[in-house]
Design a protein around this motif. Structure first.
Motif, PDB file in Angstrom:
ATOM      1  N   ALA A   1       0.802  -1.368  -0.061  1.00 23.95           N
ATOM      2  CA  ALA A   1      -0.031  -0.002   0.351  1.00 23.95           C
ATOM      3  C   ALA A   1       0.910   1.295  -0.008  1.00 23.95           C
ATOM      4  CB  ALA A   1      -1.072  -0.130   1.137  1.00 23.95           C
TER       5      ALA A   1
ATOM      6  N   VAL B   1       6.232   2.130   7.543  1.00 22.49           N
ATOM      7  CA  VAL B   1       5.428   1.428   8.404  1.00 22.49           C
ATOM      8  C   VAL B   1       5.580   0.011   8.363  1.00 22.49           C
ATOM      9  CG1 VAL B   1       3.137   0.989   9.026  1.00 22.49           C
ATOM     10  CG2 VAL B   1       3.983   3.390   8.343  1.00 22.49           C
TER      11      VAL B   1
ATOM     12  N   GLY C   1      -7.572   1.790  -7.744  1.00 25.15           N
ATOM     13  CA  GLY C   1      -6.539   1.034  -8.000  1.00 25.15           C
ATOM     14  C   GLY C   1      -5.172   1.923  -7.999  1.00 25.15           C
ATOM     15  N   PRO C   2      -4.093   1.348  -8.067  1.00 25.60           N
ATOM     16  CA  PRO C   2      -2.660   2.083  -7.688  1.00 25.60           C
ATOM     17  C   PRO C   2      -2.619   2.960  -9.214  1.00 25.60           C
ATOM     18  CG  PRO C   2      -2.239  -0.192  -8.371  1.00 25.60           C
ATOM     19  CD  PRO C   2      -3.840  -0.199  -7.949  1.00 25.60           C
ATOM     20  N   LYS C   3      -2.286   3.922  -8.996  1.00 25.77           N
ATOM     21  CA  LYS C   3      -2.100   4.808 -10.357  1.00 25.77           C
ATOM     22  C   LYS C   3      -0.722   4.574 -10.862  1.00 25.77           C
ATOM     23  CE  LYS C   3      -2.818   8.669  -8.242  1.00 25.77           C
ATOM     24  NZ  LYS C   3      -3.291   7.893  -6.883  1.00 25.77           N
TER      25      LYS C   3
ATOM     26  N   ILE D   1       7.588  10.257   4.709  1.00 23.41           N
ATOM     27  CA  ILE D   1       7.460   9.932   6.289  1.00 23.41           C
ATOM     28  C   ILE D   1       8.560  10.497   7.010  1.00 23.41           C
ATOM     29  CG2 ILE D   1       8.281   7.550   6.343  1.00 23.41           C
ATOM     30  CD1 ILE D   1       5.382   7.261   7.878  1.00 23.41           C
TER      31      ILE D   1
ATOM     32  N   ASP E   1       3.876  16.808   2.280  1.00 21.27           N
ATOM     33  CA  ASP E   1       2.635  16.382   1.500  1.00 21.27           C
ATOM     34  C   ASP E   1       1.630  17.689   1.264  1.00 21.27           C
ATOM     35  OD1 ASP E   1       2.004  16.836   3.995  1.00 21.27           O
ATOM     36  OD2 ASP E   1       0.864  14.857   4.276  1.00 21.27           O
TER      37      ASP E   1
ATOM     38  N   TYR F   1       6.627  15.473  13.050  1.00 25.45           N
ATOM     39  CA  TYR F   1       5.902  14.793  14.130  1.00 25.45           C
ATOM     40  C   TYR F   1       7.243  14.340  14.945  1.00 25.45           C
ATOM     41  CZ  TYR F   1       1.828  14.243  11.695  1.00 25.45           C
ATOM     42  OH  TYR F   1       0.355  14.415  11.416  1.00 25.45           O
TER      43      TYR F   1
ATOM     44  N   ILE G   1      -3.671   1.946   7.164  1.00 21.58           N
ATOM     45  CA  ILE G   1      -2.550   2.147   6.035  1.00 21.58           C
ATOM     46  C   ILE G   1      -3.644   2.297   4.607  1.00 21.58           C
ATOM     47  CG2 ILE G   1      -1.030   0.955   4.697  1.00 21.58           C
ATOM     48  CD1 ILE G   1       0.055   1.913   7.144  1.00 21.58           C
TER      49      ILE G   1
ATOM     50  N   ILE H   1      -6.487   3.353   4.394  1.00 19.29           N
ATOM     51  CA  ILE H   1      -7.348   4.540   3.951  1.00 19.29           C
ATOM     52  C   ILE H   1      -6.242   5.807   3.740  1.00 19.29           C
ATOM     53  CG2 ILE H   1      -8.466   6.546   5.001  1.00 19.29           C
ATOM     54  CD1 ILE H   1     -10.266   4.287   4.956  1.00 19.29           C
TER      55      ILE H   1
ATOM     56  N   SER I   1      -3.166   5.364   2.235  1.00 13.92           N
ATOM     57  CA  SER I   1      -2.320   4.919   1.177  1.00 13.92           C
ATOM     58  C   SER I   1      -2.448   5.948  -0.024  1.00 13.92           C
ATOM     59  CB  SER I   1      -2.535   3.543   0.735  1.00 13.92           C
ATOM     60  OG  SER I   1      -2.041   3.452  -0.506  1.00 13.92           O
ATOM     61  N   PRO I   2      -1.544   6.599  -0.602  1.00 12.94           N
ATOM     62  CA  PRO I   2      -1.507   7.509  -1.746  1.00 12.94           C
ATOM     63  C   PRO I   2      -1.962   6.418  -2.995  1.00 12.94           C
ATOM     64  CG  PRO I   2       0.757   7.050  -1.156  1.00 12.94           C
ATOM     65  CD  PRO I   2       0.000   6.318  -0.449  1.00 12.94           C
ATOM     66  N   TYR I   3      -1.572   5.443  -3.140  1.00 11.07           N
ATOM     67  CA  TYR I   3      -1.957   4.535  -4.274  1.00 11.07           C
ATOM     68  C   TYR I   3      -3.666   4.272  -4.341  1.00 11.07           C
ATOM     69  CZ  TYR I   3       3.063   4.207  -3.729  1.00 11.07           C
ATOM     70  OH  TYR I   3       4.482   4.688  -3.360  1.00 11.07           O
TER      71      TYR I   3
ATOM     72  N   GLY J   1      -4.037  11.112   3.832  1.00  6.72           N
ATOM     73  CA  GLY J   1      -2.687  11.347   3.646  1.00  6.72           C
ATOM     74  C   GLY J   1      -1.776  10.538   4.394  1.00  6.72           C
ATOM     75  N   LEU J   2      -1.012  11.437   5.021  1.00 14.25           N
ATOM     76  CA  LEU J   2       0.071  10.813   5.844  1.00 14.25           C
ATOM     77  C   LEU J   2      -0.428  10.393   7.321  1.00 14.25           C
ATOM     78  CD1 LEU J   2       3.395  10.551   5.211  1.00 14.25           C
ATOM     79  CD2 LEU J   2       3.660  12.764   6.597  1.00 14.25           C
ATOM     80  N   ASP J   3      -1.349  11.262   7.538  1.00 15.62           N
ATOM     81  CA  ASP J   3      -1.845  10.631   8.787  1.00 15.62           C
ATOM     82  C   ASP J   3      -1.812   9.237   9.002  1.00 15.62           C
ATOM     83  OD1 ASP J   3      -1.382  13.364   9.184  1.00 15.62           O
ATOM     84  OD2 ASP J   3      -3.674  13.850   9.333  1.00 15.62           O
TER      85      ASP J   3
ATOM     86  N   GLN K   1      -0.636   6.636   8.029  1.00 16.68           N
ATOM     87  CA  GLN K   1       0.980   5.919   8.148  1.00 16.68           C
ATOM     88  C   GLN K   1       1.091   6.268   9.717  1.00 16.68           C
ATOM     89  OE1 GLN K   1       3.417   6.313   5.250  1.00 16.68           O
ATOM     90  NE2 GLN K   1       2.190   6.034   3.476  1.00 16.68           N
ATOM     91  N   LEU K   2       1.130   7.370   9.997  1.00 13.93           N
ATOM     92  CA  LEU K   2       1.691   7.914  11.105  1.00 13.93           C
ATOM     93  C   LEU K   2       0.884   7.188  12.311  1.00 13.93           C
ATOM     94  CD1 LEU K   2       2.816  11.389  10.285  1.00 13.93           C
ATOM     95  CD2 LEU K   2       3.860   9.838  11.669  1.00 13.93           C
TER      96      LEU K   2
ATOM     97  N   ALA L   1      -0.782   4.460  12.016  1.00 15.44           N
ATOM     98  CA  ALA L   1      -0.327   3.077  12.302  1.00 15.44           C
ATOM     99  C   ALA L   1       1.108   2.842  13.101  1.00 15.44           C
ATOM    100  CB  ALA L   1      -0.073   2.723  10.808  1.00 15.44           C
ATOM    101  N   LEU L   2       1.878   3.830  12.590  1.00 14.02           N
ATOM    102  CA  LEU L   2       3.087   3.855  13.455  1.00 14.02           C
ATOM    103  C   LEU L   2       2.964   4.030  15.157  1.00 14.02           C
ATOM    104  CD1 LEU L   2       5.766   5.728  11.580  1.00 14.02           C
ATOM    105  CD2 LEU L   2       6.034   3.435  12.480  1.00 14.02           C
TER     106      LEU L   2
END
Lengths: 224, 707, 116, 580
Positions: free
Chosen positions: A49, A54, A120-122, A136, A146, A158, C56, C58, C60-62, C71-73, C75-76, C78-79
């Motif tokens: 993903a 992560v 789907g993945p672009k 990240i 971002d 962060y 992840i 939700i 995920s950029p892909y 967006g990034l949140d 993944q964060l 998840a971390l």
């Protein structure tokens, strides 16, 4: 693009399959092992993903640290006779039913929202050259990549929360170590809780505990 | 001063004098006993008690003088005419207001007419005699000093020894003054509430007087019984009062008598209810048939009390009240009164002729004579009934005082222990003989000679004959008094024989001694009244009946017929005074008396034989059956009370509420068991909750979406 | 029906959510049925991972190019979950050991002193 | 400006109760003397109210009104009028006598005195409060001291009886609170005419004085009174301005249909409020099905507390009915009049019959209180007939409350005198007291005859005034009520015969039957004198109470359209009834 689906199916199947295995097996050691495999597959999903950091962390901290910790737990609490502690049939049945109901609900929710379907993945995103510093990582250091900087979105990253997290982790580990220290002395073992266990088994237990206390002066905290 | 103002002031003085003496003796009594004995509870010494007695006697003397003056003023204001003059106007007014709420106005009011004045004189005269008499009778109360002064043998003590108590003559006069105040209050009352108020106060003071020897259980029980029987009657009176208020909206006699014809026409039924209600009070007070049980027991009080309260005045209050509210009574009520009177006189006479107790015989004789008065009033003989009340007060008081001196001498009430006392006590015997003759109604009909009883009984028989003539179907109202007269003569002769004639039947009776001077003089005065009450003042037409006739309500002047329901016509005054009616009545009365006397003489053969064959069952009826009825009511009430306060209060209500509380506790217990303590089940319930909530919300959302 | 169509479609967020759901339910059922305290802990780990997959997916950029993506949140979050899971596991293990040392059994049902 | 006599009257006992903490632990006697002094002072102030002429009569006087919770429109609003004046004086006097009677208390005297004073504050507060919240606060204030007094200083079963009393009264006050809020929710000050607003004390003390200067509404609105501001914006927005003011509610009930407009479950809200109020107050009265707390509370309570409980606390229920329930929900009162009358008569019989079977003297007197309070209900029920009936019935009810206060307090003290000496109250073991304690027995006899309803004593007047309208209300109920007097006489005289008459005292510790002490006489004599004076001169109470009651009872002025059990006679009698 086909690879993405194939890999996804593979990882998903492994993750779910071994998760189910954890549930069905009654031997706690096998459970631990199946769990390791399931979580590794999950980290694979993370990489798929696009959350590669992560995924890495998952492998390092989660599988490497937490599960090892669990395995330690299994070893420490394994009794000499391999007691098969099986819940009663009705409980398993009920839990199964409940799980099915919950699954139906979540699945219908997951599937029901149109925006989550089929983008789907672009292609473009996939074949972009991997950046040296993943967003990240930059984020952690304090640069947000971002959000577009001009409308004031370059908020601090962060860094501070992670510092707090680490301190928090340290405190917890110290606490855990303190909690788990063996305070057992021969005397305290003698006063068994009346309703607890058969008296005759108490003597060999004492012997066993002294053995443990002798060879491990203080249980070292889980590897960080 | 015009009689309009003179009479009220005189009678106010007569009324308040006893109250003053009551207040003085109440305060002095408690103060003296505190000072004398140091710590409270000490005895009042004899001299102080006697002074209090003299104060009380003085007060009643003042009342007597004032009443006599009032009588004189009344006679001066209303010269006696030939008996058929229009009714003299009554003086009505109010001394002071007491209660003013909304439409209700109650004040200390007076309604003075001939009846009031005559009754005032009679009450005060007899009261004065009793006050003087009591000094002698209750001498031993002040004989000794201190806490051990008086020995009372009839009060049972735990260890059997004779009860010793402090003398309390002062308390006797205190209660006697209260009684006179209350009795005069009833006589003078100008509105129904004041009558009712003093009616109950008279009952209360009789309760105190009967309960004078409160150490004796018999006296305590008799006092409570008397008060309760009166209260039963007073309930009826209260209902009558309420109905009167609902009907007329006022209690003032003057206005009531004026309005009576109007609402008697419009609300006949309710008017009858009012009359019946007020008469219930009279049944209670004058011991008529259903409620006569208390009077014989009331003899447990000292004899002077019996003489004043339970023969001359209090029990006569019932008859007085019927006389006072006469215009309010419809014919049905009057017939009811007459029939109750008839039954009472028969019951009283029969029980009197079998009883062994001297005072009990006289008590039943009083019940019987009251029956006569009620009968006469019921038959329309207003003047005759009240005249008999006056004469009866005289000779019955005389008989009681005589009985008192006999008991004083012999020490017991029992007729079987007496006999042959005429030799030891000639004066008392002579006076008692006068009383007995008056009671029998001895006299020569044609010549108009005779004692007071003769004239009043004769007048009653005139109305009985006239009534029987006009209403043949109600003839029994004539035969009843006739048989009553026979029995009256019988029992009074028997009494005389058993006490004074024949041999002394107990050693006490042998060496009985004559009563002291202070007891005989009042008896003589009352004897004079017993003899002369019937005669007219020589030279003028003034006599008690003519005096009373002045205030006879005009309703009694001519015949009255009741509603269709009863079809009774009451004879008017003229029809009762026709020559042949008077002659028939006269001979009937004297015939009955002679028959009675001869039968008594035969049956008791000169006092030698006490027992009469028919007596035993009747005595049984009197001593056991009647008291058991009142005891039964008391037991039923107490058992009902036990049921209410026990099973109902504690069981039903408290139990119910405790049950509710128990329910609450058990539901709490039930809920507690859900906490199984097993982690896994908690997780299970957690997940189950999630499933149910989401299912519900999804369901609602779907229903909401599609409408 | 719907599930069948999932197989043919390109992998989207829904697929990940399904996987997350399965992991989550496995965790729940494991916690509800395992009598071994450590089994319960493993169930907890599974639940947490189920949640991570969703985060992840939700974020995920892909999978989700649209603006609604967190967006990034994602993944964060998840971390954070991973780190906290570690901490939680440590404490849980300490309690488990302590429980084991005092009660000498690892059976969860033995710990019902707090029943009503 | 506020005339602070009433605030002093209410808060003085509370202040003394707090001051009790300063008294050193050992000085029990000092505590009791302080209580005596405070209650004496309060009694003095109360009696001064009576003699200064302004109090009593139709209008409110001695007004004290200060904003307390402006946002809810709650005022600290005290005032006294004809209805509350006799009861206030009764409370103050009985509290003084109770303080006098409790000089013999040994256990924790400081605590006892503090609670007694707190109790007095509560009672006076209830009688003087004219705002529902103030009324309710003082009503609840009474609960705690009463519970403790019965539980700690009571007999051996004290704790259970106190708990029962607490739960019963609390349930009652919850119902009352419900009714209060219901009425508050419907009330609307903006619909009151300015004159009414002034009279019911909303505009502050000076406006409420009967002949106040023509204070125009505008003048009040201009003032800085927070309530005025809320009145302005409520008027502007057309929204209702809620109020707890009792006299305002009464006027609203009379002039507008604010309470009766909405209805629920077939009856209008005033009806429901009346039912809640009636049941809540009936528990305190006590009416029959809800009375079982009274005998237990009395048998366990110490004598002075018992005097106050019977003498004053039972009147709170009756006062609440006369002050709140009847004026604010007149139609409901009229509809349910028959039910109330039946409950009253049943109460009469129930109490009297139960008393017949008692062997414990104090429990007998307690049941007699249950019986006597039945008259209050009958009086109020019959009062709904018309103007005349209301004047008689309501005045009779108030007089019966005052009279019963005097006689029951006296009888309880008489029982206390016996109990202090021989430590038991069993009638079968008593007897012969007339010789051992003549004066005390004599006074007790006077009080017993007064409670019996003997004319020329205070018991009779209340009965008479109640029974007269009761006849036109329903002849059968009236006859039943009259016939109970026999039962009342029966149990009273039985008690007197068993306790006082008889040859000698054979019960336990007979030697301690010392004659009555001056202190006890100082309590008994005033009560006996009061019983006689109230009997001979009832005008003392009726002349004060009647105008206020007639003013409060105007809704009952017009004759009753359909009258249950009405005999045709009354209208004929009304037509011909000549005035005094």
């Amino acid at each position: 693009m086909i690879w993405h689906s194939v890999l996804f199916t593979l990882f998903a199947a492994i993750a779910c399959g071994f998760a189910m295995a954890v549930v069905f097996t009654s031997n706690v050691v096998r459970m631990a092992f199946y769990l390791v495999i399931s979580l590794s597959a999950t980290s694979g999903l993370f990489f798929l993903a696009g959350a590669d950091f992560v995924g890495a962390m998952q492998l390092m901290i989660y599988v490497g640290g937490t599960l090892v910790l669990l395995i330690f737990g299994v070893m420490l609490t394994a009794q000499q006779r391999f007691v098969q502690m099986r819940p009663s049939r009705s409980e398993v049945l009920l839990a199964g039913l409940l799980g099915a109901a919950l699954l139906v609900l979540l699945a219908s929710a997951a599937v029901g929202v149109p925006t989550w379907r089929g983008s789907g993945p672009k292609a473009a995103a996939l074949d972009e050259p991997p950046l040296t510093a993943t967003p990240i990582a930059l984020g952690l250091l304090g640069f947000r990549v971002d959000g577009d900087p001009d409308d004031g979105q370059n908020r601090a990253g962060y860094l501070l929360p992670f510092e707090i997290i680490s301190v928090h982790l340290l405190v917890v580990l110290v606490g855990a170590a303190y909690l788990a220290r063996t305070r057992l002395t021969a005397g305290s073992l003698a006063q068994q809780p009346p309703g607890g266990f058969e008296q005759d088994a108490a003597e060999d237990r004492i012997a066993e505990v002294e053995a443990i206390a002798a060879d491990s002066p203080g249980t070292e905290g889980p590897p960080t | 001063m015009t009689p309009e103002r003179l009479l009220p002031t005189l009678l106010l003085l007569a009324w308040l004098a006893p109250l003053a003496s009551f207040v003085v003796s109440a305060i002095a009594g408690s103060l003296l006993s505190r000072r004398h004995g140091g710590q409270e509870g000490g005895a009042v010494d004899g001299a102080a008690a006697r002074t209090i007695g003299h104060v009380a006697t003085g007060a009643i003397g003042v009342s007597l003088v004032a009443s006599v003056l009032a009588l004189g003023a009344w006679i001066a204001a209303h010269p006696a005419t030939d008996g058929h003059a229009p009714a003299a106007t009554a003086y009505a007014g109010e001394w002071f207001g007491v209660l003013d709420v909304g439409p209700l106005h109650v004040g200390a009011a007076y309604y003075i007419d001939a009846l009031t004045v005559v009754m005032a004189v009679v009450v005060t005269l007899v009261a004065t005699c009793v006050h003087v008499y009591s000094f002698g009778y209750l001498a031993e109360e002040t004989a000794a000093e201190g806490l051990e002064a008086v020995a009372d043998d009839e009060a049972p003590t735990y260890y059997g020894n004779k009860l010793r108590r402090a003398g309390r003559l002062h308390r006797f006069y205190q209660h006697l003054s209260l009684f006179c105040f209350a009795m005069l209050g009833v006589v003078l009352a100008g509105n129904a509430v004041m009558t009712f108020a003093f009616w109950e106060l008279v009952g209360a003071s009789s309760y105190l007087l009967i309960g004078f020897y409160y150490e004796r259980p018999k006296a305590a029980a008799a006092a409570t019984k008397a008060m309760l029987f009166n209260r039963v009657g007073d309930v009826g009176m209260l209902v009558g009062l309420m109905a009167l208020w609902g009907l007329a909206g006022t209690f003032d006699y003057e206005r009531l008598f004026a309005m009576a014809p109007t609402w008697m026409a419009s609300h006949y039924g309710l008017a009858t209810l009012v009359g019946a209600g007020l008469f219930c009070g009279c049944i209670g007070k004058s011991a008529q048939v259903p409620l006569q049980g208390w009077l014989p027991d009331a003899m447990a009080g000292p004899t002077p009390v019996s003489a004043l309260v339970h023969s001359a005045t209090m029990v006569a209050a019932g008859v007085f009240l019927v006389g006072r509210i006469y215009p309010l009574l419809t014919v049905e009520v009057l017939v009811g009164i007459a029939s109750v009177g008839a039954v009472t006189l028969l019951v009283g006479a029969t029980l009197a002729s079998v009883s062994h107790d001297l005072k009990r015989v006289l008590a039943y004789s009083t019940v019987s004579q009251l029956g006569y008065m009620m009968l006469s009033l019921g038959l329309g003989g207003w003047t005759a009934g009240l005249f008999h009340l006056v004469t009866h007060a005289g000779f019955k008081a005389l008989l009681f005082l005589g009985a008192g001196s006999v008991i004083h001498a012999v020490g017991t009430n029992d007729l079987r222990a007496m006999g042959g006392l005429r030799r030891a006590m000639p004066a008392t015997a002579g006076l008692m003989l006068v009383g007995a003759l008056a009671l029998m109604g001895a006299g020569v009909p044609v010549l108009g000679l005779g004692l007071s009883g003769f004239f009043s009984k004769d007048a009653i028989f005139e109305y009985a004959v006239a009534f029987a003539r006009t209403n043949p179907s109600y003839a029994w109202l004539f035969w009843a008094p006739l048989i009553g007269a026979v029995l009256t003569a019988a029992y009074i002769t028997r009494l005389g024989l058993l006490t004074f004639v024949g041999q002394a039947r107990s050693e006490k009776a042998e060496h009985a001694h004559e009563s002291p001077e202070s007891m005989l003089v009042p008896m003589a005065v009352v004897a004079a009244m017993a003899i002369g009450a019937g005669w007219a003042v020589p030279g003028s037409r003034l006599s008690v009946p003519s005096l009373l006739a002045m205030s006879a309500p005009e309703a009694t002047h001519h015949a009255r017929t009741g509603s269709a329901w009863s079809g009774v016509t009451l004879p008017g005054v003229e029809s009762a005074h026709e020559v042949d009616v008077r002659a028939a009545a006269g001979w009937a009365a004297i015939g009955a008396t002679l028959v009675g006397v001869t039968s008594a003489l035969l049956m008791h053969r000169g006092g030698r034989k006490c027992e009469t064959p028919a007596g035993a069952p009747m005595r049984q009826f009197d001593e056991h059956w009647l008291p058991s009825v009142s005891r039964g009511c008391d037991a039923v009430a107490r058992r009902l009370g036990a049921f209410v306060s026990g099973p109902l209060d504690r069981g039903a209500i408290d139990g119910g509420l405790a049950g509710a509380a128990g329910l609450l506790k058990s539901t709490g217990g039930g809920l507690r068991r859900i906490q199984t303590g097993s982690l896994r089940q908690y997780v299970f319930f957690l997940a189950l909750g999630v499933v149910l909530v989401s299912a519900a919300s999804l369901g609602v959302a779907l229903r909401w979406i599609n409408g | 029906m719907i599930l069948a169509s999932l197989v043919t479609e390109p992998v989207g967020v829904a697929h990940y959510l399904i996987v997350g759901a399965v992991l989550f339910i496995a965790g729940i059922v494991c916690m509800a049925t395992k009598r071994n305290l450590l089994g319960v802990l493993m169930g907890v780990e599974l639940v947490l991972n189920g949640a991570n997959v969703n985060f992840i997916a939700i974020g995920s950029p892909y999978l989700r190019g649209d603006a609604a993506s967190v967006g990034l949140d994602g993944q964060l979050m998840a971390l954070f979950v991973i780190v906290l899971a570690a901490a939680e596991a440590a404490v849980a293990l300490a309690i488990a050991l302590n429980f084991y040392n005092t009660v000498h059994t690892i059976d969860v049902d033995a710990a019902d002193q707090l029943r009503g | 400006m506020n005339d602070h006599a009433l605030t002093l009257l209410v808060l003085l006992p509370a202040a003394a109760a707090c001051a009790m903490a300063l008294v050193p632990k050992s000085a029990g006697g000092a505590a009791k003397k302080l209580t005596l002094a405070t209650t004496a002072l309060v009694a003095l102030i109360a009696w001064s109210l009576a003699f200064d002429g302004r109090a009593g009569g139709a209008g409110l006087s001695h007004i004290v009104s200060a904003p307390w919770i402006p946002s809810l429109g709650v005022q600290f609003f005290l005032g006294v009028d004809g209805v509350s004046l006799p009861l206030v004086i009764l409370t103050a006097s009985l509290s003084f006598l109770a303080a006098l009677a409790s000089l013999g208390v040994e256990r924790h005297p400081r605590g006892y005195c503090a609670l007694l004073l707190l109790l007095q504050t509560g009672m006076l507060g209830v009688f003087l409060a004219l705002d529902f919240v103030v009324f309710y606060v003082f009503w609840e204030l009474i609960l705690v001291p009463m519970y403790l007094l019965i539980a700690v200083w009571g007999g051996d079963g004290g704790r259970r009886a106190a708990l029962k009393y607490f739960i019963y009264t609390l349930a009652g006050s919850v119902l009352m609170l419900g009714a209060g809020l219901l009425l508050y929710g419907q009330s609307d000050l903006t619909r009151l005419a300015p004159a009414d607003l002034a009279e019911c004390g909303v505009m502050g003390p000076d406006a409420a004085k009967p002949h106040a200067s023509g204070m125009v509404l505008a003048e009040w609105l201009a003032s800085d009174d927070p309530l005025a501001e809320r009145y302005v914006d409520a008027e502007a927005a057309g929204a209702p301005l809620r109020t707890f003011n009792l006299s305002a509610m009464a006027r609203l009930a009379r002039s507008t249909d604010v309470f009766t407009s909405k209805s629920w479950g077939g009856h209008n809200l005033a009806w429901w409020a009346f039912v809640l109020l009636a049941v809540g107050l009936a528990i305190k009265l006590p009416a029959v099905p809800l009375h079982t707390w009274l005998p237990d509370a009395h048998t366990e309570a110490p004598t002075p507390v018992s005097m106050l409980l019977a003498g004053v606390m039972l009147k709170l229920g009756g006062y609440g009915l006369v002050r709140i329930a009847w004026p604010v929900c007149p139609e409901a009162a009229r509809d349910l009049a028959f039910v109330v009358a039946v409950v009253g008569v049943v109460g009469l019989f129930w109490g009297a019959l139960a008393a017949m079977a008692q062997t414990d003297f104090k429990r007998l007197v307690a049941y007699s209180s249950v019986s006597h309070m039945g008259y209050v209900l009958i009086g109020l029920a019959a009062g709904t007939l018309g103007a005349d009936a209301w004047a008689l019935g309501a005045t009779g009810a108030v007089f019966q409350m005052v009279a019963h206060g005097v006689t029951s307090a006296g009888l309880f003290f008489a029982v206390g005198v016996i109990y202090e000496r021989v430590h038991h109250r069993d009638l079968n073991q008593l007897g012969g007291l007339m010789n051992r304690m003549p004066t005390a027995s004599g006074l007790a006899l006077v009080l017993a005859l007064a409670s019996l309803g003997l004319p020329c004593l205070c018991g009779f007047v209340g009965e008479l005034l109640v029974l007269l309208p009761a006849w036109t209300f329903n002849p059968y109920l009236a006859a039943a009520a009259a016939s109970v007097t026999v039962l009342i006489a029966a149990y009273t005289l039985r008690a007197v015969r068993l306790a006082y008459y008889g040859p000698e005292y054979r019960g336990p510790n007979g030697d301690r039957l010392t004659p009555v002490t001056p202190r006890e006489l100082a309590v008994l004599i005033p009560l006996a004198v009061a019983a006689v004076v109230l009997g001979v001169r009832p005008g003392i109470v009726t002349e004060v109470a009647e105008p206020a009651l007639v003013a409060a009872g105007q809704p009952f002025a017009h004759p009753h359209p359909n009258l249950p059990g009405m005999t045709p006679v009354a209208d004929a009698a009304d037509a011909r009834r000549t005035t005094r």
